[in-house]
Motif scaffolding. Sequence first.
Motif, PDB file in Angstrom:
ATOM      1  N   PRO A   1      18.128 -18.594  32.200  1.00 37.64           N
ATOM      2  CA  PRO A   1      18.913 -18.431  30.971  1.00 37.64           C
ATOM      3  C   PRO A   1      19.594 -19.719  30.530  1.00 37.64           C
ATOM      4  O   PRO A   1      19.559 -20.080  29.370  1.00 37.64           O
ATOM      5  CB  PRO A   1      19.934 -17.351  31.347  1.00 37.64           C
ATOM      6  CG  PRO A   1      19.254 -16.572  32.420  1.00 37.64           C
ATOM      7  CD  PRO A   1      18.434 -17.565  33.197  1.00 37.64           C
ATOM      8  N   SER A   2      20.258 -20.416  31.426  1.00 45.35           N
ATOM      9  CA  SER A   2      20.897 -21.678  31.056  1.00 45.35           C
ATOM     10  C   SER A   2      21.163 -22.492  32.300  1.00 45.35           C
ATOM     11  O   SER A   2      21.544 -21.963  33.335  1.00 45.35           O
ATOM     12  CB  SER A   2      22.212 -21.418  30.321  1.00 45.35           C
ATOM     13  OG  SER A   2      23.139 -20.804  31.198  1.00 45.35           O
ATOM     14  N   SER A   3      20.933 -23.766  32.196  1.00 44.69           N
ATOM     15  CA  SER A   3      21.284 -24.660  33.290  1.00 44.69           C
ATOM     16  C   SER A   3      22.710 -25.154  33.108  1.00 44.69           C
ATOM     17  O   SER A   3      23.495 -25.183  34.034  1.00 44.69           O
ATOM     18  CB  SER A   3      20.310 -25.845  33.349  1.00 44.69           C
ATOM     19  OG  SER A   3      19.010 -25.389  33.618  1.00 44.69           O
ATOM     20  N   ASN A   4      23.041 -25.568  31.872  1.00 47.15           N
ATOM     21  CA  ASN A   4      24.399 -26.003  31.534  1.00 47.15           C
ATOM     22  C   ASN A   4      24.778 -25.385  30.196  1.00 47.15           C
ATOM     23  O   ASN A   4      24.048 -25.537  29.208  1.00 47.15           O
ATOM     24  CB  ASN A   4      24.460 -27.533  31.459  1.00 47.15           C
ATOM     25  CG  ASN A   4      24.218 -28.176  32.813  1.00 47.15           C
ATOM     26  OD1 ASN A   4      25.080 -28.160  33.678  1.00 47.15           O
ATOM     27  ND2 ASN A   4      23.037 -28.734  32.990  1.00 47.15           N
ATOM     28  N   LEU A   5      25.921 -24.723  30.173  1.00 51.82           N
ATOM     29  CA  LEU A   5      26.349 -23.981  28.984  1.00 51.82           C
ATOM     30  C   LEU A   5      27.850 -24.200  28.797  1.00 51.82           C
ATOM     31  O   LEU A   5      28.624 -24.024  29.740  1.00 51.82           O
ATOM     32  CB  LEU A   5      26.045 -22.493  29.177  1.00 51.82           C
ATOM     33  CG  LEU A   5      26.519 -21.510  28.115  1.00 51.82           C
ATOM     34  CD1 LEU A   5      25.813 -21.762  26.792  1.00 51.82           C
ATOM     35  CD2 LEU A   5      26.261 -20.079  28.589  1.00 51.82           C
ATOM     36  N   ASN A   6      28.236 -24.623  27.602  1.00 48.58           N
ATOM     37  CA  ASN A   6      29.647 -24.920  27.340  1.00 48.58           C
ATOM     38  C   ASN A   6      30.086 -24.293  26.022  1.00 48.58           C
ATOM     39  O   ASN A   6      29.399 -24.422  24.997  1.00 48.58           O
ATOM     40  CB  ASN A   6      29.872 -26.435  27.274  1.00 48.58           C
ATOM     41  CG  ASN A   6      29.481 -27.133  28.560  1.00 48.58           C
ATOM     42  OD1 ASN A   6      30.171 -27.047  29.558  1.00 48.58           O
ATOM     43  ND2 ASN A   6      28.352 -27.823  28.532  1.00 48.58           N
ATOM     44  N   TYR A   7      31.252 -23.645  26.054  1.00 51.20           N
ATOM     45  CA  TYR A   7      31.853 -23.058  24.858  1.00 51.20           C
ATOM     46  C   TYR A   7      33.312 -23.508  24.793  1.00 51.20           C
ATOM     47  O   TYR A   7      34.056 -23.358  25.770  1.00 51.20           O
ATOM     48  CB  TYR A   7      31.782 -21.538  24.903  1.00 51.20           C
ATOM     49  CG  TYR A   7      32.530 -20.865  23.767  1.00 51.20           C
ATOM     50  CD1 TYR A   7      31.923 -20.704  22.523  1.00 51.20           C
ATOM     51  CD2 TYR A   7      33.830 -20.427  23.930  1.00 51.20           C
ATOM     52  CE1 TYR A   7      32.597 -20.111  21.466  1.00 51.20           C
ATOM     53  CE2 TYR A   7      34.522 -19.822  22.885  1.00 51.20           C
ATOM     54  CZ  TYR A   7      33.901 -19.671  21.656  1.00 51.20           C
ATOM     55  OH  TYR A   7      34.586 -19.094  20.620  1.00 51.20           O
ATOM     56  N   ASN A   8      33.699 -24.082  23.666  1.00 48.92           N
ATOM     57  CA  ASN A   8      35.074 -24.554  23.483  1.00 48.92           C
ATOM     58  C   ASN A   8      35.662 -23.990  22.199  1.00 48.92           C
ATOM     59  O   ASN A   8      34.943 -23.799  21.209  1.00 48.92           O
ATOM     60  CB  ASN A   8      35.124 -26.089  23.389  1.00 48.92           C
ATOM     61  CG  ASN A   8      34.833 -26.760  24.716  1.00 48.92           C
ATOM     62  OD1 ASN A   8      34.128 -26.223  25.547  1.00 48.92           O
ATOM     63  ND2 ASN A   8      35.378 -27.946  24.901  1.00 48.92           N
ATOM     64  N   VAL A   9      36.965 -23.766  22.212  1.00 52.66           N
ATOM     65  CA  VAL A   9      37.729 -23.480  21.000  1.00 52.66           C
ATOM     66  C   VAL A   9      38.684 -24.646  20.797  1.00 52.66           C
ATOM     67  O   VAL A   9      39.405 -25.040  21.721  1.00 52.66           O
ATOM     68  CB  VAL A   9      38.508 -22.164  21.116  1.00 52.66           C
ATOM     69  CG1 VAL A   9      39.461 -22.006  19.927  1.00 52.66           C
ATOM     70  CG2 VAL A   9      37.554 -20.977  21.185  1.00 52.66           C
ATOM     71  N   ILE A  10      38.660 -25.235  19.588  1.00 57.25           N
ATOM     72  CA  ILE A  10      39.512 -26.389  19.288  1.00 57.25           C
ATOM     73  C   ILE A  10      40.375 -26.061  18.081  1.00 57.25           C
ATOM     74  O   ILE A  10      39.858 -25.724  17.001  1.00 57.25           O
ATOM     75  CB  ILE A  10      38.659 -27.653  19.005  1.00 57.25           C
ATOM     76  CG1 ILE A  10      37.648 -27.894  20.133  1.00 57.25           C
ATOM     77  CG2 ILE A  10      39.564 -28.869  18.837  1.00 57.25           C
ATOM     78  CD1 ILE A  10      36.726 -29.070  19.894  1.00 57.25           C
ATOM     79  N   ASN A  11      41.696 -26.127  18.264  1.00 54.01           N
ATOM     80  CA  ASN A  11      42.659 -25.831  17.199  1.00 54.01           C
ATOM     81  C   ASN A  11      43.156 -27.133  16.568  1.00 54.01           C
ATOM     82  O   ASN A  11      43.411 -28.121  17.275  1.00 54.01           O
ATOM     83  CB  ASN A  11      43.857 -25.058  17.742  1.00 54.01           C
ATOM     84  CG  ASN A  11      43.459 -23.670  18.204  1.00 54.01           C
ATOM     85  OD1 ASN A  11      42.470 -23.109  17.735  1.00 54.01           O
ATOM     86  ND2 ASN A  11      44.229 -23.111  19.124  1.00 54.01           N
ATOM     87  N   PHE A  12      43.331 -27.105  15.253  1.00 51.92           N
ATOM     88  CA  PHE A  12      43.875 -28.254  14.525  1.00 51.92           C
ATOM     89  C   PHE A  12      45.064 -27.785  13.675  1.00 51.92           C
ATOM     90  O   PHE A  12      45.007 -26.722  13.050  1.00 51.92           O
ATOM     91  CB  PHE A  12      42.818 -28.868  13.606  1.00 51.92           C
ATOM     92  CG  PHE A  12      41.641 -29.466  14.342  1.00 51.92           C
ATOM     93  CD1 PHE A  12      41.640 -30.798  14.725  1.00 51.92           C
ATOM     94  CD2 PHE A  12      40.546 -28.679  14.652  1.00 51.92           C
ATOM     95  CE1 PHE A  12      40.549 -31.338  15.395  1.00 51.92           C
ATOM     96  CE2 PHE A  12      39.460 -29.209  15.316  1.00 51.92           C
ATOM     97  CZ  PHE A  12      39.462 -30.549  15.694  1.00 51.92           C
ATOM     98  N   GLU A  13      46.095 -28.610  13.646  1.00 52.38           N
ATOM     99  CA  GLU A  13      47.249 -28.359  12.777  1.00 52.38           C
ATOM    100  C   GLU A  13      47.609 -29.671  12.087  1.00 52.38           C
ATOM    101  O   GLU A  13      47.751 -30.715  12.748  1.00 52.38           O
ATOM    102  CB  GLU A  13      48.452 -27.849  13.570  1.00 52.38           C
ATOM    103  CG  GLU A  13      49.667 -27.592  12.701  1.00 52.38           C
ATOM    104  CD  GLU A  13      50.878 -27.124  13.503  1.00 52.38           C
ATOM    105  OE1 GLU A  13      51.951 -26.973  12.911  1.00 52.38           O
ATOM    106  OE2 GLU A  13      50.739 -26.956  14.737  1.00 52.38           O
ATOM    107  N   VAL A  14      47.742 -29.631  10.755  1.00 54.03           N
ATOM    108  CA  VAL A  14      48.076 -30.836  10.002  1.00 54.03           C
ATOM    109  C   VAL A  14      49.595 -31.045  10.075  1.00 54.03           C
ATOM    110  O   VAL A  14      50.362 -30.260   9.518  1.00 54.03           O
ATOM    111  CB  VAL A  14      47.618 -30.712   8.542  1.00 54.03           C
ATOM    112  CG1 VAL A  14      47.931 -32.014   7.785  1.00 54.03           C
ATOM    113  CG2 VAL A  14      46.136 -30.398   8.460  1.00 54.03           C
ATOM    114  N   LEU A  15      50.007 -32.106  10.750  1.00 55.19           N
ATOM    115  CA  LEU A  15      51.441 -32.417  10.879  1.00 55.19           C
ATOM    116  C   LEU A  15      51.925 -33.294   9.730  1.00 55.19           C
ATOM    117  O   LEU A  15      53.055 -33.161   9.262  1.00 55.19           O
ATOM    118  CB  LEU A  15      51.709 -33.117  12.209  1.00 55.19           C
ATOM    119  CG  LEU A  15      51.341 -32.332  13.477  1.00 55.19           C
ATOM    120  CD1 LEU A  15      51.697 -33.142  14.724  1.00 55.19           C
ATOM    121  CD2 LEU A  15      52.044 -30.985  13.522  1.00 55.19           C
ATOM    122  N   LYS A  16      51.059 -34.215   9.299  1.00 56.69           N
ATOM    123  CA  LYS A  16      51.422 -35.102   8.197  1.00 56.69           C
ATOM    124  C   LYS A  16      50.214 -35.295   7.290  1.00 56.69           C
ATOM    125  O   LYS A  16      49.082 -35.359   7.765  1.00 56.69           O
ATOM    126  CB  LYS A  16      51.889 -36.473   8.710  1.00 56.69           C
ATOM    127  CG  LYS A  16      53.206 -36.460   9.462  1.00 56.69           C
ATOM    128  CD  LYS A  16      53.596 -37.873   9.874  1.00 56.69           C
ATOM    129  CE  LYS A  16      54.920 -37.877  10.645  1.00 56.69           C
ATOM    130  NZ  LYS A  16      55.297 -39.260  11.058  1.00 56.69           N
TER     131      LYS A  16
END
Length: 780
Positions: free
Chosen positions: A44-59
């Motif tokens: 099925p998979s040798s290497n599998l990566n899932y990320n969630v990345i949040n961004f907030e505009v400060l300026k």
Amino acid sequence: MKRLSVILLLISATLLNAQTLHLKKKQQFKYETLDFSKYEPNVPSSNLNYNVINFEVLKASKGQYLLKVTEPTILSVSNGKLSDSKLPMQEQNKTFEAVAAKVLSTSPLFLTIDKQYNVLGIAGMDQLRAKIATALEEQKIPDGDQPNKFLLEHSYSDAKFIRKLKRIFPKGDALNLDSAYVGKGKTKTGSSKNDGDIVWVDHETLDSNMTSTNMGKEKKTGLLMNYRQDYVSQTLLLDTKKLSFSANSDAINLVSSNINNLGFDNLLFEEFDKIFHYKEYYTPEQIAVRHLAGLSDKLQNQKGKLGVADEVKRQVDSLDRLFSDDNLNYWAARLNLAGLIGDRSYGDLYEKVPYDALTRDYHVMMKARREYQAGNSNNLNYAIELLFRKFSRMSEQGYPLNMHIIEGLLHNDLAKDVLQTNNIETLRKKLKLIEDTELLKNPKVDKMFLALKTYTRARLASTPDEIIPLTKISFDGLSNRKGRYRILIYDELVRAKVADSVRNAYLDYSIEQFKNTLAALAKGEDRVLTRKYLADAYYRKSLLDSKGSISYLSLAGDYMPDQQDKLDANYTLEPEYVFLPAKDYNQMLMSSSGSSLLTPEQKLYKMIDLLIIEPERYEQIKVDYVKAYPKGDFKMFLSKALKSKLPSTPAFLLKETSGRSVSSKVFEQPFTFIDFWGTWCLACVDEIHLVEALHANNPAPEKLKVTTIACYDKKYLVDDFMTKKKYGYQVLMSDGQVEHDFKVSHYPTKVLLLPNGVYLGIPSRSEYSTLITKYLDWEL
């Protein structure tokens, strides 16, 4: 993928080729990313990566933006093992990657980017690296193949992080709804070595395709909405004829924001879950499955330590009580552990776990074999189909890894039934079972069964006209025991009273095939088997050709597997004797009236083969030698003859468990009995009390030394074993080479060093004192 395409089509009309970012203070948006790669098509998979990345505009000022960046979710799968940043630190895998990801998931970084997507700076990386270094020290994470310091500097550099963010903030026009590339043909590819040289490898691209999908950038903000690229390639390397497979995917999806409800569902998480079944990962059953895997690792890492198997078994027994028969994943994992803890309840587990739930090809084969032995062959085809569909490997020419198990079913169990039954109806049922495998339409399976199928048809043939066409069939492929079946088919030619000329031609062709095979094999079990087939063929030739009978019988004796062969391939030879019984062709030659054609020296050398296996023949051979050569030196003759028949004793320098170095020169003059063993080897430990008995009750201390060599073992485990067992025999620790020099192929292996610099094998579980005493009577 279909769902994503539909969404693309629905909103593509509202997308523009925005070239710049237009963000406002306090805007928030969240991306998910997915990437995976695999190099075996059925995994099925040798290497599998899932990320969630949040961004907030400060300026947001003058076309520049300061963004707070966090990665709360980092899921990484490597070889089936998950690292999950959402778990507490104490529950993380003890690896650099897992600990570093956990620290990153709680550490904000600050990105400065302009409206043209140029990254102007990243802040917080120094603090992040310091936090990771502290966590690695606190969690006592050891260096792996590369030092943690090196990984920290390279995996968590500013440049590495910026490259990751550029996937989300690509420059230029990102609108490209669907594109695809498919290619085939012969090309050349280059790969760089460390020294900068380019190595060109000829290959043929059998199947290569790339697809990419881009949602493009949203009209008002310039944010990337969605991106995906898939690439699959299957290549034939022309120089080695090996297949190379690779598949890679890279995907990004804007999940949500506080910008006019901009965003989609968690499409990539759903895909991650479909591949890895993350939603099931933390169920009690799956937690128990992973615990069983941990116990298995513990046994492997501490194998040989007294009491560890009992400790693990107690934990396993406690787990067993928590799960019902319906928890198939648990029982499949439990089956994987059964052999390591000496659990004898294999039968119950094999009946409980269906084929589809089994996770190892070994167990699929064992279940099929057990069912066949119990009289149930209904699932044979499905088991074989499952093996090749789910467990075949490119590196093994498309065969499952544990083929010896299915070979045992086909060429021992099924073939034995064909051999031993004279009931025509039963034979026909066996033939139909074999022929039904053709429905799988798998050429490898067809070749595995072809020789057995041909032999079964020969058993059913009653006239020469029915059987002679079968002699024209050529056997090819792996795991088909073609040599055995050629000999058995010849025996059927004899039964059917086929003309001598036809039988003679068939034998000559078979002998030629065996000789060609033997020439191509340097060593191994296949070589030993081929020697036996050649010996059996020459014996049959001696019965067919009266004029050359003695010559052919002599050749049969020459190729008959010797004692070293039997030690090297005992587990392979023993089942073969059911079909082609062991015959002592040298003894038959000595007893034949035509043996007078042999010179006295030829006779004596033939008798040496018998002496090696039956040491009690020593006095008779000595008498025969003196008769033939009254003034000869029997001691010198015997030493020379043994040197021509037996392997030379390798030199070695090993250390006792006390640390004292011991040279092989110490063992040159007396006879020396050596046991190659290990505390990890259940069969070794089960019979090593016999070695202790030989040591403690040495029948001739002045002539015999008893020692052992612990292989693939650890000194502290050997010391612990010897102390608790109160054994006194000498233990030398292997240097990793000595077992190879002695051609040790299985454990335990026993050898006897002779005073003239050669050695012979001693069968395990023998009455060592009685057997060794017979060798001690030899004068060398």
